[in-house]
Design a protein around this motif. Sequence first.
Motif, PDB file in Angstrom:
ATOM      1  N   LYS A 312      34.145 -25.676 -59.466  1.00 41.74           N
ATOM      2  CA  LYS A 312      34.858 -24.519 -58.918  1.00 41.74           C
ATOM      3  C   LYS A 312      36.114 -24.955 -58.160  1.00 41.74           C
ATOM      4  O   LYS A 312      36.677 -24.187 -57.385  1.00 41.74           O
ATOM      5  CB  LYS A 312      33.922 -23.719 -58.002  1.00 41.74           C
ATOM      6  N   ASP A 313      36.538 -26.184 -58.393  1.00 46.78           N
ATOM      7  CA  ASP A 313      37.713 -26.760 -57.726  1.00 46.78           C
ATOM      8  C   ASP A 313      37.602 -26.612 -56.213  1.00 46.78           C
ATOM      9  O   ASP A 313      38.556 -26.252 -55.521  1.00 46.78           O
ATOM     10  CB  ASP A 313      39.009 -26.104 -58.226  1.00 46.78           C
ATOM     11  N   ALA A 314      36.396 -26.911 -55.715  1.00 44.95           N
ATOM     12  CA  ALA A 314      36.132 -26.778 -54.281  1.00 44.95           C
ATOM     13  C   ALA A 314      35.833 -28.120 -53.623  1.00 44.95           C
ATOM     14  O   ALA A 314      35.521 -28.168 -52.427  1.00 44.95           O
ATOM     15  CB  ALA A 314      34.960 -25.820 -54.057  1.00 44.95           C
ATOM     16  N   ALA A 315      35.908 -29.223 -54.366  1.00 43.54           N
ATOM     17  CA  ALA A 315      35.651 -30.554 -53.821  1.00 43.54           C
ATOM     18  C   ALA A 315      36.211 -31.599 -54.773  1.00 43.54           C
ATOM     19  O   ALA A 315      36.468 -31.319 -55.941  1.00 43.54           O
ATOM     20  CB  ALA A 315      34.149 -30.767 -53.614  1.00 43.54           C
ATOM     21  N   GLU A 346      40.348 -22.944 -49.564  1.00 39.49           N
ATOM     22  CA  GLU A 346      40.193 -21.573 -50.068  1.00 39.49           C
ATOM     23  C   GLU A 346      38.983 -21.464 -50.984  1.00 39.49           C
ATOM     24  O   GLU A 346      38.189 -20.509 -50.879  1.00 39.49           O
ATOM     25  CB  GLU A 346      41.464 -21.175 -50.821  1.00 39.49           C
ATOM     26  N   ASN A 347      38.806 -22.433 -51.869  1.00 38.08           N
ATOM     27  CA  ASN A 347      37.733 -22.350 -52.858  1.00 38.08           C
ATOM     28  C   ASN A 347      36.358 -22.654 -52.267  1.00 38.08           C
ATOM     29  O   ASN A 347      35.367 -22.019 -52.638  1.00 38.08           O
ATOM     30  CB  ASN A 347      38.024 -23.307 -54.014  1.00 38.08           C
ATOM     31  N   ILE A 348      36.296 -23.606 -51.344  1.00 35.81           N
ATOM     32  CA  ILE A 348      34.987 -23.951 -50.778  1.00 35.81           C
ATOM     33  C   ILE A 348      34.485 -22.838 -49.854  1.00 35.81           C
ATOM     34  O   ILE A 348      33.272 -22.617 -49.733  1.00 35.81           O
ATOM     35  CB  ILE A 348      35.032 -25.307 -50.050  1.00 35.81           C
ATOM     36  N   ALA A 349      35.401 -22.120 -49.227  1.00 33.05           N
ATOM     37  CA  ALA A 349      34.999 -21.015 -48.341  1.00 33.05           C
ATOM     38  C   ALA A 349      34.249 -19.928 -49.106  1.00 33.05           C
ATOM     39  O   ALA A 349      33.367 -19.264 -48.546  1.00 33.05           O
ATOM     40  CB  ALA A 349      36.229 -20.427 -47.659  1.00 33.05           C
ATOM     41  N   LYS A 350      34.564 -19.771 -50.376  1.00 34.15           N
ATOM     42  CA  LYS A 350      33.912 -18.739 -51.193  1.00 34.15           C
ATOM     43  C   LYS A 350      32.440 -19.063 -51.465  1.00 34.15           C
ATOM     44  O   LYS A 350      31.669 -18.172 -51.833  1.00 34.15           O
ATOM     45  CB  LYS A 350      34.642 -18.586 -52.533  1.00 34.15           C
TER      46      LYS A 350
END
Length: 407
Positions: A312-315, A346-350
Amino acid sequence: MSSSTPYRLIISGGGTGGHIFPAVAIANEFRERHPDADILFVGAKDKMEMTRVPEAGYKIIGLWITGLQRKLTWSNLLFPVKVVVSYWNARKIVREFKPHAVIGTGGFASGPVMMAATRAGIPSVIQEQNSFAGLANKQVASKVSKVCVAYEGMEKYFPSEKLVLTGNPVRKDMLSIAVKRERALNHFGFDAGTKTLLIVGGSLGARTINESIIQGIEKLVDAKVQVIWQTGKGYYEGYKAQLVKYDLRKIRVQDFLKEMDLAYAAADVVISRAGALAVSEICIAKKPVILVPSPNVAEDHQTKNAKALVDKDAAVLVLDKDAGVRLVDEALKLLFDKQRTDKLTENIAKLAKPDATASIVNEIEKLIVAKSADKDQPEHGEQLYYKSTGNNQPIDTSRLQPVMVKR
C-alpha cells in the motif's frame, strides 16, 4: 453481577513485548472504565513480564513454564512436566481469584491459564496480534468465547463464528503522539531543526539491525542525524562501549525505551522489525518506516506483516539479509526526502486502528454481561433481558437494569 461487586479479570500473556504490551493496554482500558476492577496478571517466571507488568501498576503471578527450544535440551525434556505443573497452578489461581473473565494475549503462560479458565466455564477472550496464529492461542481457540484478531483471513486458524476483527491494542499514550513533538525533543535534548532517526528491534533487540547501525554510525554522525536507539538488554553494554567516542547527546542509546510515545513523537523516520505490535504502533504514530522483518519467526509472518504495508506504499522494506549493506543508506535517503516521507505518512495513517483496545474491552464486557444474565436466569417461564440506563457509553453492568418479560 451485583453493581456493588468489582470486576475481577485475569490477563495472561508474555515472553516478549508483543504479548505483554497488548495485555497491559487492555488492562488499562478496562481499569479506566472500571476503576475498582481487580486485575491479576499471570506470566512465566523469569520472563520480562515479571518486570514490565509491575512497572505498569499491576499484580502478577509467575508460572514455571518455558517454550520449546529448537534443539534437544534439559528444558525440552522437562517441558511436559512444566505444562502439567503450570496447568494445575493455573487452576488454583482461577479457583481462588474467581475472575469474571480471563484474557490471553499469547506466550508461554497463556496456554495453561486459558485451559484452566475454559474448563471452569469462565468467559474467555484470546487476542492474536499476528497474521500467523501463535501456538498457545491455537491450542485453546475452540474452547474460548471470543477470538480478537488484527488481520483478515484468520479463519484458517480459528473458528469463524468466534472471530472479531479489532486490530491490535496499543498503549493509550500512543494515541496522542501528534501533539508531543516539542515535549519529546526536549526529553531527548534534541534540536527541532535536525533530523531524528528512531531504531527499535523489538523489546529484546535485533542483532541484524544493531550490527547494521553500528557499521553505519559514521554515516549518521557525518549527516548530523540525531539517533534514538533501543538495542535490547542483551546488546546494550557492548554497543554503548563502542559509542563512547561520539557525542552521546546526539546518540541516545538505551536497552529499553519506556517512553516509547516520546521516541515516536521525536522521530522523523523509524527503523523497526515487523512484529505485529510494532506495525500497529507505527501506523498509529503515522511515521515513515523502514521495516526489517525477522527471518526467525513462524511462517515468516513478519515479512507478511511488512508486505501488507509495502503493497500500500506505506513502508519501505529492507530484508534482513540485505540490512548490513542497505539499511543505513536507505534511512539517510528517506530522512532527507520530504516528498517521500510525506507520502508514506499519508498512506500509513490510513491503516491505523486506534479503537482496537476499546473494541476488545467491549467484547469482554459483553461476555461478562451475558454470563451474569445466565446466572440470574429466572424460572417459571420468565426471560431476563437488560436495558441500558446510560447514553451509549461502553457497557457497564452497574448501569444496566434487569427486566422480566414473560415468554
